[in-house]
Enzyme design. Sequence first.
Site, PDB file in Angstrom:
ATOM      1  N   ASP A   1       0.864  -1.172   0.000  1.00 24.98           N
ATOM      2  CA  ASP A   1       0.000   0.000   0.000  1.00 24.98           C
ATOM      3  C   ASP A   1       0.914   1.240   0.000  1.00 24.98           C
ATOM      4  OD1 ASP A   1      -2.343   1.642   0.471  1.00 24.98           O
ATOM      5  OD2 ASP A   1      -1.681   1.771   2.565  1.00 24.98           O
TER       6      ASP A   1
ATOM      7  N   SER B   1      -5.100   5.602  -4.172  1.00 27.10           N
ATOM      8  CA  SER B   1      -4.840   6.990  -4.535  1.00 27.10           C
ATOM      9  C   SER B   1      -4.743   7.184  -6.050  1.00 27.10           C
ATOM     10  CB  SER B   1      -3.526   7.443  -3.899  1.00 27.10           C
ATOM     11  OG  SER B   1      -3.188   8.732  -4.364  1.00 27.10           O
TER      12      SER B   1
ATOM     13  N   GLY C   1      -7.864   3.953   3.216  1.00 26.70           N
ATOM     14  CA  GLY C   1      -7.583   2.825   2.328  1.00 26.70           C
ATOM     15  C   GLY C   1      -8.609   2.603   1.233  1.00 26.70           C
TER      16      GLY C   1
ATOM     17  N   ASP D   1      -0.117   5.080   0.957  1.00 27.62           N
ATOM     18  CA  ASP D   1      -0.303   6.056   2.035  1.00 27.62           C
ATOM     19  C   ASP D   1      -0.259   5.368   3.397  1.00 27.62           C
ATOM     20  OD1 ASP D   1      -0.724   8.272   0.303  1.00 27.62           O
ATOM     21  OD2 ASP D   1      -2.755   7.555  -0.075  1.00 27.62           O
TER      22      ASP D   1
ATOM     23  N   ASN E   1      -3.327   9.847  -7.003  1.00 29.40           N
ATOM     24  CA  ASN E   1      -2.108  10.651  -7.078  1.00 29.40           C
ATOM     25  C   ASN E   1      -0.876   9.798  -6.809  1.00 29.40           C
ATOM     26  OD1 ASN E   1      -3.853  12.964  -7.224  1.00 29.40           O
ATOM     27  ND2 ASN E   1      -4.146  12.742  -5.027  1.00 29.40           N
TER      28      ASN E   1
ATOM     29  N   ARG F   1     -11.659   7.107  -3.038  1.00 34.55           N
ATOM     30  CA  ARG F   1     -12.135   8.367  -2.462  1.00 34.55           C
ATOM     31  C   ARG F   1     -13.668   8.433  -2.363  1.00 34.55           C
ATOM     32  NH1 ARG F   1     -10.720  12.495  -6.298  1.00 34.55           N
ATOM     33  NH2 ARG F   1      -8.647  11.648  -5.979  1.00 34.55           N
TER      34      ARG F   1
HETATM   35 MG   LIG Z   1      -2.800   3.096   3.703  1.00 34.75          MG
END
Ligand SMILES: [Mg+2]
Length: 252
Positions: free
Chosen positions: A20, A147, A69, A22, A149, A72
Amino acid sequence: MNNVNRMMRSARAVEAWLFDLDGVLTDTASAHAASWKETFDALLADRAGAGMPIRPFDAITDYEQFVDGKPRLDGVRSFLFSRGIHLPEGEPVDRPNLRTVNGVGAWKNRLVLRMLAHGGIVAFPGSVALVRALKTAGRKLAVVSASENCAAVLQAAGIVDLFDVNVDGGVRSRLGLAGKPAPDTYLYAAQQLGTEPCLAAVVEDAPAGVAAGRAGHFGLIVGVSRGATPSELLASGADLVVSDLAELLDKV
Ligand SMILES: [Mg+2]
């Protein structure tokens, strides 16, 4: 031999590692949590009307339970549902000031991009050390992130070249894959790497991501305890939990 020892012995047999982004590779979770809070609190205040008490978004518990996780828009829907709020879906082009699921998502994304641009993006040193060690050992490596991004964040953190495959939010929506906690994005990454899920490890900091690894029957699921507690990650299906990925350096 206890379960964790057995698991760590098998870590050497893992041929592909799926990370993952972030909260695992990069320290971006706090920017996401703060952006969600600003977005949802403004929306809640707006709906409550003058003088009405509001229960603000909790950047720890609500973040972890409803948005961390997840893609969005799933995060928007999930939190609003928890507060009994229904908004129309709207369109992907909706601007941040529109009160639609897409508009709220755009609002949050605008804030997070602004924060990332100003705050810089830092990769966790222990995570980079593990990824480099795995790369040197010839393991296949992927990033699997909700994400949109993702590439920009990897680039800014200076680690984009370490990964063979990048399954991000853009890939997910192009291919119509379900987001975490569904296993689809992790399974797709394993397929792209040419690895059976049972020979691959998933590394996650969010309960939804750990659950995705478990649902995909991956060989090893490592929880990284940053926001979520070790017991929450274990309850979601992690085989073992670390607080820093450097703890795995002598085990892979
Ligand atoms: Mg995460």
